[in-house]
Design an enzyme around this catalytic site. Structure first.
Site, PDB file in Angstrom:
ATOM      1  N   SER A  73       0.827  -1.207   0.000  1.00  0.00           N
ATOM      2  CA  SER A  73       0.000   0.000   0.000  1.00  0.00           C
ATOM      3  C   SER A  73       0.862   1.259   0.000  1.00  0.00           C
ATOM      4  CB  SER A  73      -0.911   0.029   1.226  1.00  0.00           C
ATOM      5  OG  SER A  73      -1.607   1.259   1.250  1.00  0.00           O
TER       6      SER A  73
ATOM      7  N   LYS B 259      -4.586  -6.677   3.387  1.00  0.00           N
ATOM      8  CA  LYS B 259      -4.542  -5.538   2.443  1.00  0.00           C
ATOM      9  C   LYS B 259      -5.955  -5.235   1.941  1.00  0.00           C
ATOM     10  CE  LYS B 259      -3.428  -2.206  -0.120  1.00  0.00           C
ATOM     11  NZ  LYS B 259      -3.696  -2.121  -1.474  1.00  0.00           N
TER      12      LYS B 259
ATOM     13  N   HIS C 271      -7.584  -3.399   4.615  1.00  0.00           N
ATOM     14  CA  HIS C 271      -7.008  -2.039   4.570  1.00  0.00           C
ATOM     15  C   HIS C 271      -7.781  -1.193   3.561  1.00  0.00           C
ATOM     16  CE1 HIS C 271      -4.477   0.872   2.422  1.00  0.00           C
ATOM     17  NE2 HIS C 271      -3.782   1.044   3.529  1.00  0.00           N
ATOM     18  N   ASN C 272      -8.036  -1.779   2.411  1.00  0.00           N
ATOM     19  CA  ASN C 272      -8.749  -1.030   1.380  1.00  0.00           C
ATOM     20  C   ASN C 272     -10.199  -0.757   1.771  1.00  0.00           C
ATOM     21  OD1 ASN C 272      -6.369  -1.255  -0.002  1.00  0.00           O
ATOM     22  ND2 ASN C 272      -7.319  -1.721  -1.952  1.00  0.00           N
TER      23      ASN C 272
ATOM     24  N   GLU D  36     -10.041   2.014   3.974  1.00  0.00           N
ATOM     25  CA  GLU D  36      -9.714   3.167   3.094  1.00  0.00           C
ATOM     26  C   GLU D  36     -10.993   3.711   2.428  1.00  0.00           C
ATOM     27  OE1 GLU D  36      -6.427   2.412   0.185  1.00  0.00           O
ATOM     28  OE2 GLU D  36      -7.956   2.798  -1.321  1.00  0.00           O
TER      29      GLU D  36
END
Ligand code: 6PG
Length: 627
Positions: A295, A350, A353-354, A357
């Site tokens: 990232s 990840k 994480h997105n 986000e």
């Protein structure tokens, strides 16, 4: 070009063993320097006397002559302790450009231990100590740790002799290019590959290399087999290609050129389930697969991204020095890169994480809607967001502040952008994973579906005529209350995101370290923030940070403002789904007796699905004939 490879080191470092193995592998003659002593030296040594520099002089010249003679017809290996710089100088005389030096390095204790294990070898510790005292470590030799197995040492030497690249990067899109420059800037010798597509992608790697001075030592390819062969074994190749079918296609293209134990690192936003399958498939081929979340976007990849590798831990150890070096560093200087866990756990986190986000982005979009409705123009919104930096600092706040400042002509650029939010799938997968795992990631779903709503542009335009928005009052709120609502929702967002990771870790027995995950997200990645920094410590105490006293205090402090802001938004027809969802979620998760009793009764009524009773602690299923 023929070369003489001098293998040097103190007695007992394994020079002869390694020299012979290397000679066998390279199919070149092997010479043990000790076999070339003049008789006077042999006699002196047999009487137990140490040789002095004069004794050595003639002998080293003999070896230098031997090297010169061999060089005329072939390469060769000569083993000789050559502890002092001036001894090496004699050996090098007149053939400097044709020699390679391999220094076998070990500690005094290691060598003593080795010598003691040999039946045929004795050396007093004084004599060995005198060798260590004499040793002037070579600076330009290939230095190898004798702790490795002979096979590994030979493999290592061959790799370095052939000047092969340590690390390969496959796919020179925006992220791939930035990672190449990052690796090269950190001193790694890399090979770069980009496919050749006539008229579309031609000489991409070569042109890229010529563009940046830091790539002068890098090798550029558009031929897969030459690219693979340019790498030291076991090969370490990072794939930076589009997630999805392309990865499988690339793997199939690479496979015929790879050797057992080579390592492929997928640095794209791949689906974690696919990563697991690729892992299993590649295991059958003897290839390691490291599914890795990366990232930070283009700039992060260049200056230091947050890196989330997973898969086989032993294989990871071989790529660890590269990934750690190029990663961002946290406030204590530690790399924002950890071995996350097995299978596709790196790509799972990840993905989450997105998801987080998506929500952080959505919240800022909603905040801008509110501030606009409060009468602020975009410059004013930018200033308001700027003033929030002290309490709510984050990368996304920072870029949004900058976005609202950017003008094109007389108008702000952002006003000219079509209001349809795109996505590449990770928010979608996070929502699916939440549903599959039974975790209420309501904000992520809300942020995702908000993007989907925007996608229906034509329908929105059409329906906007049927349902006029009503402003019932001036927004009776302050910017500070908006800030508190924003902070409130961010805490809930992070709670939900980490909850999803914790549940997945438990279900799959990944044993993830949640505090460390928060730590590697404190820098380099898109969701880096001061809140994330606070969570690193909170997660050291508990995996449920809604039990953390400071967080409880903050949520209780922010809640009144949040209620006020959201009710004002509802009254004034402002669209703020993620903010609203945050308060609904906190109310739900903190309700000791929820309305699910009604749902259970309904299920039992129409489907005899049964229910449990509060007054029956056995947990037995009950059914009622409701008619
Ligand atoms: C990152 C970003 C990066 C990318 C997303 C955007 O962490 O660097 O998340 O991975 O920007 O893929 O995703 P959407 O296109 O789905 O918004």
């Amino acid at each position: 070009m023929n070369k003489v490879i001098f293998i040097i080191g103190v007695s007992g470092s394994g020079k002869s063993t390694i020299g012979k193995l290397l000679a066998e592998d390279l199919h070149i003659p092997f010479f043990d320097g000790d076999d070339f002593h003049p008789e006077s030296n042999v006699l002196k040594m047999s009487k137990g006397y140490a040789l002095n520099d004069d004794d050595r002089f003639g002998w080293l010249q003999t070896l230098n002559n031997l090297a010169k003679k061999e060089l005329k017809s072939n390469s060769c290996i000569i083993v000789c302790s050559a502890l002092k710089k001036n001894y090496r100088h004699i050996l090098n005389e007149g053939i400097k450009n044709s020699t390679k030096w391999v220094f076998l390095q070990g500690s005094f204790d290691q060598i003593t231990d080795r010598i003691n294990k040999r039946d045929d070898h004795f050396m007093s510790s004084e004599l060995l100590q005198s060798q260590f005292d004499t040793l002037e470590k070579p600076t330009e030799a290939i230095t190898i740790d004798i702790n490795l197995s002979p096979k590994k040492i030979v493999e290592n030497v061959i790799n370095q002799l052939q000047d092969k690249s340590e690390f390969g990067l496959f796919g020179l899109g925006v992220m791939g290019k930035s990672l190449c420059r990052n690796l090269a800037n950190n001193g790694f010798k890399i090979s770069m590959f980009n496919r050749h597509v006539a008229g579309v992608e031609e000489d991409v790697a070569k042109n890229f290399k010529s563009e940046f001075s830091e790539l002068s030592n890098a090798s550029a390819f558009d031929d897969i087999s030459v690219f693979v062969n340019s790498l030291q074994t076991p090969r370490k190749i990072m794939l930076m290609v589009n997630a999805g079918k392309t990865i499988d296609y690339v793997i199939e293209n690479l496979l015929p050129h790879l050797s057992e134990n080579d390592i492929l690192i997928d640095g794209g936003n791949s689906n974690y389930k696919k990563t697991k399958k690729r892992n299993e498939y590649l295991k059958t081929k003897g290839i390691h697969f490291i599914g890795t979340g990366v990232s930070g976007g283009e700039e992060g990849a260049l200056k230091g991204p947050s890196i989330m590798p997973s898969g086989n831990k032993e294989a990871y150890k071989q790529v660890q020095p590269y990934l750690e070096k190029i990663s961002a560093k946290d406030k204590n200087g530690l790399p924002c890169c950890i071995y996350v866990g097995p299978e596709g756990s790196g790509q799972f986190i990840k993905m989450v994480h997105n998801g987080v986000e998506y929500v952080e982005m959505q919240l800022l979009a909603e905040v801008s809607t509110i501030l606009k409705a409060m009468g602020q123009n975009l410059d004013a919104i930018s200033s308001t967001l700027e003033s929030w930096k002290d309490t709510a600092s984050s990368y996304l706040l920072e870029i949004t502040t900058a976005i609202f400042k950017k003008k094109e002509g007389d108008d702000w650029l952002v006003n000219k952008i079509l209001d349809k939010a795109g996505n590449k799938g990770t928010g979608n997968w996070t929502t699916i994973a939440s549903a599959e795992l039974g975790v209420p990631s309501t904000l992520i779903a809300s942020a995702l579906f908000s993007r989907y709503v925007t996608f229906y542009k034509d329908e929105r335009v059409l329906l906007s005529k049927n349902f006029e928005k009503q402003t019932v009052s001036e927004l009776n709120i302050t910017t500070n209350e908006v800030l508190e609502a924003y902070q409130f929702a961010r805490i809930i967002n992070h709670y939900q995101g980490f909850k999803l990771i914790i549940e997945a870790s438990n279900k799959s027995s990944w044993n993830l370290n949640i505090s460390e995950i928060a730590r590697i997200w404190t820098n380099g990645c898109i969701i880096r923030s001061t809140l994330m920094e606070d969570l690193v410590d909170a997660f050291k105490e508990t995996t449920n940070f809604l039990t953390n006293v400071e967080i409880i205090e903050k949520l209780n402090q922010y809640k009144p403002s949040t209620k006020k802001v959201i009710s004002q938004c509802v009254l004034n027809d402002l669209t703020t789904p993620a903010l609203s969802e945050a308060i609904q979620f906190l109310n739900g998760i903190t309700t000791a007796y929820a309305s699910a009793n009604v749902i259970q009764a309904q299920r039992d009524y129409f489907g005899a699905h049964t229910y449990q009773r509060l007054d029956d602690p056995s947990g037995k299923s009950h059914h009622t004939n409701w008619n």
